[in-house]
Design an enzyme around this catalytic site. Structure first.
Site, PDB file in Angstrom:
ATOM      1  N   HIS A 115       0.833  -1.199   0.000  1.00  0.00           N
ATOM      2  CA  HIS A 115       0.000   0.000   0.000  1.00  0.00           C
ATOM      3  C   HIS A 115       0.867   1.249   0.000  1.00  0.00           C
ATOM      4  O   HIS A 115       2.090   1.192   0.149  1.00  0.00           O
ATOM      5  CB  HIS A 115      -0.951   0.001   1.203  1.00  0.00           C
ATOM      6  CG  HIS A 115      -0.262  -0.049   2.548  1.00  0.00           C
ATOM      7  ND1 HIS A 115       0.306   1.049   3.150  1.00  0.00           N
ATOM      8  CD2 HIS A 115      -0.066  -1.084   3.410  1.00  0.00           C
ATOM      9  CE1 HIS A 115       0.825   0.716   4.315  1.00  0.00           C
ATOM     10  NE2 HIS A 115       0.617  -0.583   4.504  1.00  0.00           N
ATOM     11  N   CYS A 131       3.759  -4.706   6.633  1.00  0.00           N
ATOM     12  CA  CYS A 131       3.284  -4.443   5.278  1.00  0.00           C
ATOM     13  C   CYS A 131       4.392  -3.816   4.427  1.00  0.00           C
ATOM     14  O   CYS A 131       5.421  -3.371   4.938  1.00  0.00           O
ATOM     15  CB  CYS A 131       2.066  -3.526   5.308  1.00  0.00           C
ATOM     16  SG  CYS A 131       0.553  -4.334   5.873  1.00  0.00           S
TER      17      CYS A 131
END
Length: 236
Positions: A115, A131
């Site tokens: 992301h 992440c």
């Protein structure tokens, strides 16, 4: 971007044989996949994320050419990104949050994805909770290339032992390192539980037993001495 022959040979090996952790046998494709753009329907890419280089490579599977090369931020050293071979199982677009785009991965021990970020200064470092962060403009570009089911390889050598990641593993911790230790303990006949990458209650008694049998200080900790005892050596 020109790469050395050695790099390309290594890359080809990765594309066709990399399998640290592969739980992709049952990838569920969402209903929205039916409405993919023509570009996505024709796309045939692999995403390779090099943990040590802090780079993400978009690779055309048909030509083995690197199409894009992006800098990324990865998990902190105590909260490592999930090494292994995964699939993109969900995608999301927002005006705000996650830098406007989200690519979710089928990691079994938690929610991980690729992301954007509100902290662009973190790109090029180990800064996230696991992440993969990208510049917002980069994730928006990548998002349009990769359809559901795209393979994502998070690579740092043949295992986490070759990465910068190292931590004393405690009950409740999750990750490729926990998975690797579970697999080793199972091979040694100690661990009978599920290989899920989660240090849960089922592992605690095993760790105590192994430490006691090898005259280590009683503890639930999986530290350097414990790893050495079960034959796992972390490369510095």
């Amino acid at each position: 971007m020109k790469k050395s022959p050695l790099f390309m040979i290594t890359l080809l090996i990765l594309l066709f044989s990399y399998n640290i952790i592969d739980v992709n046998a049952s990838v569920n494709i969402g209903k929205e996949d039916i409405n993919k753009s023509d570009k996505e329907k024709k796309a045939s890419y692999v995403v390779l994320i090099d943990v040590n280089e802090l780079r993400l490579f978009l690779i055309d599977k048909n030509t083995n050419n690197i199409i894009k090369n992006y800098p990324v931020a990865l998990g902190r050293l105590d909260l490592p990104s999930p090494l292994g071979t995964w699939k993109i199982i969900n995608k999301g677009q927002w005006d705000e949050g996650f830098g406007g785009r989200w690519l979710g991965l089928n990691v079994p021990w938690g929610t991980y994805g690729i992301h954007g970020t509100t902290r662009p200064s973190s790109i090029g470092s180990y800064a996230s909770h696991g992440c993969i962060r990208m510049f917002n403009s980069d994730i928006k570009e990548l998002y349009d290339y990769v359809p559901y089911g795209t393979t994502v390889i998070i690579y740092g050598g043949s295992s986490w032992l070759f990465t910068n990641y190292y931590r004393v593993i405690l009950p409740g911790d999750r990750g490729a390192d926990v998975y690797d230790i579970q697999r080793r303990l199972k091979d040694l006949g100690y661990y009978k539980g599920t290989l899920d990458g989660i240090y849960g209650e089922g592992m605690k008694a095993v760790i105590i037993k192994v430490r006691k049998e090898h005259n280590l200080t009683p503890s639930h900790n999986i530290d350097h001495d414990f790893l050495k005892t079960i034959g796992i050596i972390k490369f510095e």
